[in-house]
Scaffold this motif. Sequence first.
Motif, mmCIF file in Angstrom:
data_model
loop_
_atom_site.group_PDB
_atom_site.id
_atom_site.type_symbol
_atom_site.label_atom_id
_atom_site.label_comp_id
_atom_site.label_asym_id
_atom_site.label_seq_id
_atom_site.Cartn_x
_atom_site.Cartn_y
_atom_site.Cartn_z
ATOM 1 N N ARG A 181 37.376 42.470 40.992
ATOM 2 C CA ARG A 181 37.549 43.871 40.573
ATOM 3 C C ARG A 181 38.914 44.388 40.986
ATOM 4 O O ARG A 181 39.562 45.139 40.255
ATOM 5 N N ALA A 182 39.380 43.995 42.150
ATOM 6 C CA ALA A 182 40.686 44.447 42.636
ATOM 7 C C ALA A 182 41.825 43.934 41.759
ATOM 8 O O ALA A 182 42.889 44.548 41.707
ATOM 9 N N ARG A 240 33.320 37.741 46.028
ATOM 10 C CA ARG A 240 34.119 37.393 44.844
ATOM 11 C C ARG A 240 34.151 38.498 43.789
ATOM 12 O O ARG A 240 35.223 38.760 43.225
ATOM 13 N N PRO A 241 33.032 39.170 43.474
ATOM 14 C CA PRO A 241 33.133 40.252 42.487
ATOM 15 C C PRO A 241 34.094 41.363 42.914
ATOM 16 O O PRO A 241 34.863 41.872 42.090
ATOM 17 N N ASP A 281 38.434 42.869 26.763
ATOM 18 C CA ASP A 281 39.113 44.082 27.229
ATOM 19 C C ASP A 281 39.017 44.152 28.749
ATOM 20 O O ASP A 281 37.923 44.258 29.306
ATOM 21 N N PRO A 282 40.139 44.068 29.459
ATOM 22 C CA PRO A 282 40.089 44.087 30.919
ATOM 23 C C PRO A 282 39.452 45.350 31.498
ATOM 24 O O PRO A 282 38.833 45.298 32.561
ATOM 25 N N PHE A 283 39.552 46.477 30.806
ATOM 26 C CA PHE A 283 38.931 47.708 31.288
ATOM 27 C C PHE A 283 37.404 47.616 31.182
ATOM 28 O O PHE A 283 36.687 48.054 32.078
ATOM 29 N N PHE A 284 36.919 47.050 30.096
ATOM 30 C CA PHE A 284 35.478 46.839 29.942
ATOM 31 C C PHE A 284 34.974 45.852 30.989
ATOM 32 O O PHE A 284 33.928 46.067 31.616
ATOM 33 N N LEU A 285 35.713 44.770 31.199
ATOM 34 C CA LEU A 285 35.302 43.768 32.185
ATOM 35 C C LEU A 285 35.298 44.360 33.593
ATOM 36 O O LEU A 285 34.446 44.014 34.414
ATOM 37 N N ALA A 286 36.220 45.272 33.861
ATOM 38 C CA ALA A 286 36.213 45.968 35.151
ATOM 39 C C ALA A 286 34.945 46.806 35.282
ATOM 40 O O ALA A 286 34.332 46.848 36.363
ATOM 41 N N ALA A 287 34.532 47.440 34.184
ATOM 42 C CA ALA A 287 33.302 48.238 34.208
ATOM 43 C C ALA A 287 32.077 47.369 34.466
ATOM 44 O O ALA A 287 31.128 47.801 35.132
ATOM 45 N N MET A 311 43.798 37.026 43.696
ATOM 46 C CA MET A 311 43.221 36.507 42.480
ATOM 47 C C MET A 311 44.045 37.016 41.293
ATOM 48 O O MET A 311 44.427 38.179 41.252
ATOM 49 N N LYS A 312 44.309 36.146 40.348
ATOM 50 C CA LYS A 312 45.027 36.522 39.131
ATOM 51 C C LYS A 312 44.090 37.275 38.188
ATOM 52 O O LYS A 312 42.875 37.058 38.201
ATOM 53 N N GLN A 313 44.670 38.130 37.361
ATOM 54 C CA GLN A 313 43.866 38.904 36.412
ATOM 55 C C GLN A 313 43.084 37.979 35.481
ATOM 56 O O GLN A 313 41.930 38.249 35.167
#
Length: 92
Positions: A80-81, A75-76, A44-50, A1-3
């Motif tokens: 996340r990966a 899928r989540p 923010d990708p870091f927030f979305l990861a959280a 999956m792409k970022q």
Amino acid sequence: MKQEDAEALSKDVLLWLAAHDDLLLVFLNSTGGDAESIRNGVNDPFFLAAVLDFLMMDDAWVVACCDAIGMPYDRPARARAALPGGAETHWT
């Protein structure tokens, strides 16, 4: 999956969380966040990861969210990966 795809999925999860006041409150309390931090973090990708880390703390939340959004249960974790810190090894 792409970022980019992972970020879009995380935003869908965040919208699902926002529709569940009780669960959103748990998320905010666990992160020390508020409405402003959500507005600031939505890109923010870091927030979305959280957001995904929070969702995956409980299998029932994953199932409910995936059922509501219409996506496979794995899928989540796949999203996340693809986000920052997702490729790190987790020993627990």
